[in-house]
Each structure stands twice: as structure tokens, then as C-alpha cells.
Design a protein around this motif. Sequence first.
Motif, PDB file in Angstrom:
ATOM      1  N   TYR A   1      84.892 111.562 -18.081  1.00  0.00           N
ATOM      2  CA  TYR A   1      83.769 110.360 -18.095  1.00  0.00           C
ATOM      3  C   TYR A   1      83.326 110.207 -19.988  1.00  0.00           C
ATOM      4  O   TYR A   1      83.271 109.010 -20.166  1.00  0.00           O
ATOM      5  N   LEU A   2      82.709 111.644 -20.216  1.00  0.00           N
ATOM      6  CA  LEU A   2      82.177 111.499 -21.179  1.00  0.00           C
ATOM      7  C   LEU A   2      83.124 111.302 -22.569  1.00  0.00           C
ATOM      8  O   LEU A   2      82.530 110.030 -23.198  1.00  0.00           O
ATOM      9  N   THR A   3      84.852 111.337 -22.768  1.00  0.00           N
ATOM     10  CA  THR A   3      85.180 111.448 -23.782  1.00  0.00           C
ATOM     11  C   THR A   3      85.271 109.562 -23.492  1.00  0.00           C
ATOM     12  O   THR A   3      85.433 109.317 -25.068  1.00  0.00           O
ATOM     13  N   ASP A   4      85.297 109.221 -22.283  1.00  0.00           N
ATOM     14  CA  ASP A   4      85.822 107.682 -22.544  1.00  0.00           C
ATOM     15  C   ASP A   4      84.432 106.979 -22.719  1.00  0.00           C
ATOM     16  O   ASP A   4      84.888 105.815 -22.774  1.00  0.00           O
TER      17      ASP A   4
ATOM     18  N   GLN B   1      84.020 123.439 -20.417  1.00  0.00           N
ATOM     19  CA  GLN B   1      85.361 123.018 -19.607  1.00  0.00           C
ATOM     20  C   GLN B   1      85.478 121.762 -20.139  1.00  0.00           C
ATOM     21  O   GLN B   1      86.442 120.696 -20.830  1.00  0.00           O
ATOM     22  N   SER B   2      83.716 120.707 -20.949  1.00  0.00           N
ATOM     23  CA  SER B   2      83.601 119.087 -20.838  1.00  0.00           C
ATOM     24  C   SER B   2      84.294 118.628 -22.230  1.00  0.00           C
ATOM     25  O   SER B   2      84.797 117.616 -22.576  1.00  0.00           O
ATOM     26  N   TYR B   3      84.961 119.773 -22.533  1.00  0.00           N
ATOM     27  CA  TYR B   3      85.038 119.014 -24.563  1.00  0.00           C
ATOM     28  C   TYR B   3      86.932 119.013 -24.765  1.00  0.00           C
ATOM     29  O   TYR B   3      87.497 118.052 -24.964  1.00  0.00           O
ATOM     30  N   ARG B   4      87.311 119.407 -23.275  1.00  0.00           N
ATOM     31  CA  ARG B   4      89.122 119.783 -22.928  1.00  0.00           C
ATOM     32  C   ARG B   4      89.369 118.046 -23.101  1.00  0.00           C
ATOM     33  O   ARG B   4      90.547 117.749 -24.006  1.00  0.00           O
ATOM     34  N   PRO B   5      89.117 117.152 -21.771  1.00  0.00           N
ATOM     35  CA  PRO B   5      89.868 116.285 -22.477  1.00  0.00           C
ATOM     36  C   PRO B   5      89.422 115.286 -23.525  1.00  0.00           C
ATOM     37  O   PRO B   5      90.508 114.545 -23.568  1.00  0.00           O
TER      38      PRO B   5
ATOM     39  N   LEU C   1     101.570 112.596 -19.613  1.00  0.00           N
ATOM     40  CA  LEU C   1     100.853 112.083 -18.435  1.00  0.00           C
ATOM     41  C   LEU C   1      99.806 111.030 -19.666  1.00  0.00           C
ATOM     42  O   LEU C   1      99.297 110.434 -19.112  1.00  0.00           O
ATOM     43  N   ALA C   2     100.167 111.023 -20.894  1.00  0.00           N
ATOM     44  CA  ALA C   2      99.398 110.104 -21.589  1.00  0.00           C
ATOM     45  C   ALA C   2     100.435 108.757 -21.737  1.00  0.00           C
ATOM     46  O   ALA C   2      99.865 107.833 -21.553  1.00  0.00           O
ATOM     47  N   SER C   3     101.800 108.821 -21.314  1.00  0.00           N
ATOM     48  CA  SER C   3     102.680 107.871 -21.084  1.00  0.00           C
ATOM     49  C   SER C   3     101.774 107.234 -19.663  1.00  0.00           C
ATOM     50  O   SER C   3     102.524 105.900 -19.747  1.00  0.00           O
ATOM     51  N   LEU C   4     100.953 107.829 -18.349  1.00  0.00           N
ATOM     52  CA  LEU C   4     101.022 107.679 -18.316  1.00  0.00           C
ATOM     53  C   LEU C   4      99.387 106.992 -17.699  1.00  0.00           C
ATOM     54  O   LEU C   4      98.925 106.446 -16.619  1.00  0.00           O
TER      55      LEU C   4
ATOM     56  N   PRO D   1      95.098 101.681 -20.653  1.00  0.00           N
ATOM     57  CA  PRO D   1      93.735 102.043 -21.904  1.00  0.00           C
ATOM     58  C   PRO D   1      92.654 102.044 -21.083  1.00  0.00           C
ATOM     59  O   PRO D   1      92.295 101.652 -20.159  1.00  0.00           O
ATOM     60  N   GLY D   2      91.711 103.028 -22.333  1.00  0.00           N
ATOM     61  CA  GLY D   2      90.247 102.829 -21.742  1.00  0.00           C
ATOM     62  C   GLY D   2      90.307 104.280 -20.257  1.00  0.00           C
ATOM     63  O   GLY D   2      89.837 104.643 -20.216  1.00  0.00           O
ATOM     64  N   MET D   3      91.247 104.708 -20.235  1.00  0.00           N
ATOM     65  CA  MET D   3      91.249 105.083 -19.584  1.00  0.00           C
ATOM     66  C   MET D   3      91.183 107.496 -19.527  1.00  0.00           C
ATOM     67  O   MET D   3      91.864 108.360 -18.530  1.00  0.00           O
ATOM     68  N   VAL D   4      91.462 107.674 -20.842  1.00  0.00           N
ATOM     69  CA  VAL D   4      92.405 108.537 -21.496  1.00  0.00           C
ATOM     70  C   VAL D   4      91.867 109.589 -20.981  1.00  0.00           C
ATOM     71  O   VAL D   4      92.209 110.761 -20.222  1.00  0.00           O
TER      72      VAL D   4
END
Length: 416
Positions: free
Chosen positions: A81-84, A127-131, A342-345, A348-351
Amino acid sequence: MSTTVMDRPSVDEPRFRDSLRGLPRRVWVICLGSLILQAGAFLPVFVVLYLTHSGHSAGAAGLVLGVSGLGRVLGSVIGGYLTDTVGRRTAILLSVVITAGLTAAVPFLRSLAAIVAVVGLIGVISQSYRPAIAAVLVDSVASPRQRLAAFGVLRFAQNVGFALGAAIGGVVAGVSYVGLFLGEAAALLLFGVIVAVLLRDAPQPQRETGGAETQADPAVGYRQALTDPTLVRFLLMTVFAMFVYIQTTVGLPLHVSDVGLSTRDFGLLMGLNGLVVVLLELPIISVVSRYRPQHVLAVGNLFSGVGLALTGLTTGMGLLSLTVLIWTFGEMAYSSVVQAHLASLTPPGMVGRYQGLYGAAYTIGTGAGPLVGGAVYAIDPWALWTLVGVLGLLSAQLSLRLRPAAFTTSHPTNLA
């Protein structure tokens, strides 16, 4: 630049070696930082030894590990969530700086309750930095083959860092546990400095039109993600695959002991695995980049499941070494493409959210594996090896149904 997500690399794409050479600086920055971070990741490896050395019971150490594991599942979701929302760079810095402070405090805590609380919080925040680092790689490259190259270099760096960390940590722990945890805090802060200084050229977060409400409410974003049937299959595959793989640290050592082999023999088998991964994983990625990722995942899961299930039929080091080579190939094939695919699945905006859910599924699989695997092995070893084979087949079947949608994304996005 806009790119339409495809299910196989284009024939016009450069060779894998050229893709490696053409990776942008941000990818190398993240991989260098990850190597340093992994080399200093002492807490997950040595926390049990530290607790028992400090006079706590094995049960207390298990409690700390359990709370930390639950925290890691939650941390992946929060990190996604923080990443996005706040951006990749900010999410990484928040994670590593806060984790550094908490880690440095661990050796000065006296009560078990305080240790459980702080280590559990470390599990969440660390763990939160990994995404975020996964999202930086996804955003920094455009083609499927470049994504494979980027994640391949990241995994190589992490493997080297883990090997260095185990050796360094063993030496430092023999001198001072305080120095061990302060050393990890220093590695975290060094990673933060690298990100703060060398990722400054990252663009500011870009919001999608009309997406403010979704990004403001994490529940909405994750509800949207979990309505994607392809993602749900991907997460189930991940849980099953990680349950199978973690038996290398549960079922395999138990079997080695039961057939009369020594701890040294188990170490040699795991050393064989590590050596093959370090030497061959990047060449393996070069080969599998020519094939559809869902097929590579299926083959990887099949080899992992079959290789580990065959463990139950072996008694000597020769045949055990052969099974190790089989499941190591599966491990390399699977790991080489899983996050890149997973990136191809991902829409937009949900990586960040998709990568965060992957991290949660990974942690659930590796967390449930020792508990369930150990209990099943105690009842009947063949029951475990049968379960491993079945889950390997199921994860392979799920892999074949992971075809990406034909949506269009923009690169780069939300790297801040």
C-alpha cells in the motif's frame, strides 16, 4: 512510453546478455543495496541463538519467531500500500530507518514481552520495503526480458549477500550479540543512504485519473486486487510452491538424520544447492527468457515437487545429491521469472499491492511449511513426501493458468 503487456518476449528484443548490460542505473543501485542489506540481515538467522544464550527457553524463542512471521505477512501488505501511495523511495526509507532503530534496541531489552513486541514490530516494518524495491525494478524497465534480467540480478545479489551474512554473522556473534544487532542496524542505514542519495532522480508519484479514492483507502485497493482471478491463482501457486520449497529445511534434514547421515552431510547437500544457484542461475534465466513465463513456472514447480518427493526414496549421498540437483533446477526456474511475470499480470497503479500480496503469500507458505511439514513427517514421512508431490503438481497446474491480461501500462510510474 506505453507498452502492451505480452505473454512472451518479442523476437525483436535484445539477447539476455544485452538486456543485462542495458539495465538502468536504478536497478544496479537497488541490487547493490540489497546485497549490503542481506549481508547484514543477522536478526532472522541469529535471534533464536541470541534468546537461548540470554536465558530464554526454546518455547520463548518459538513465540518470538511466530510473532515475527505474522508481522512479516502484515508488513508485506502494508508495504504494498505504501509503495503505491507515498512512493517507492519513501516507502524504502521509512522501512529501513525505523527498522534500524528497532534492531539496535533489541540487545538492550530485558523482558520477554518487550522482545516479542519489538521483534514483531520489526517483522512488520522490515518487510514493508520489499514491495517497493520490486516496484522500482518493474518501473525502471519496459520489456519482459529486461524485467527477467533485473530480478535475476536482484536475486543473485541477495544470494551472495545471504552467504556473506551467514559467515560474517557467525564470527560477530561469537564476539558480541550487541555488535551483531548494531551491525545490522548499520547495514540498514547504509542501504537507506544509498537509496536516498542515488535514487534522487526518481520521478514523483503519478496518480491515475480518478484514482484518488482508491489510493487513499487501502481496503479498496486490496479488494480490487483480490477480485482478479489470475492474481488469486498466482497467490495460491505461491503458497503451495513455498510450502514445497521450505521442506528443504524441514523434511530434508529429518530424512537425512533418519537414514543415518550426519549434520555435515546435510550441510554438504545445502552447499551443493547454494553453489549451483550462484553459478548457474543467471545462465538459466538467459535460457528460460526464451519461453513463456507460465510454462517456466510450471516446469520449475514440477521439478521442485518431484525432486523433493523423490527424497523419500533415497538413502545415500549420491542419490540425495541427484534429488538436490533436480529441485535446485526447479528453484532456479521458478525464482527466475516469478516476480517478473507478476509484473505482467499487474494493472496500472497496483504494482505495490500485487507485489505486497505476493510477499504475504510467500511468507504464509514458508511459515506454514515447517509447522505442517514437521507434524505430517512425525505421523508418517511418506505422507509428507506424497503431500509435497501433490502440491508440486497443483502449483504447476496453477502456473499454466497465469496468462497476463492485455492491458496497457506506462513506464516509469510512481518511483518516488
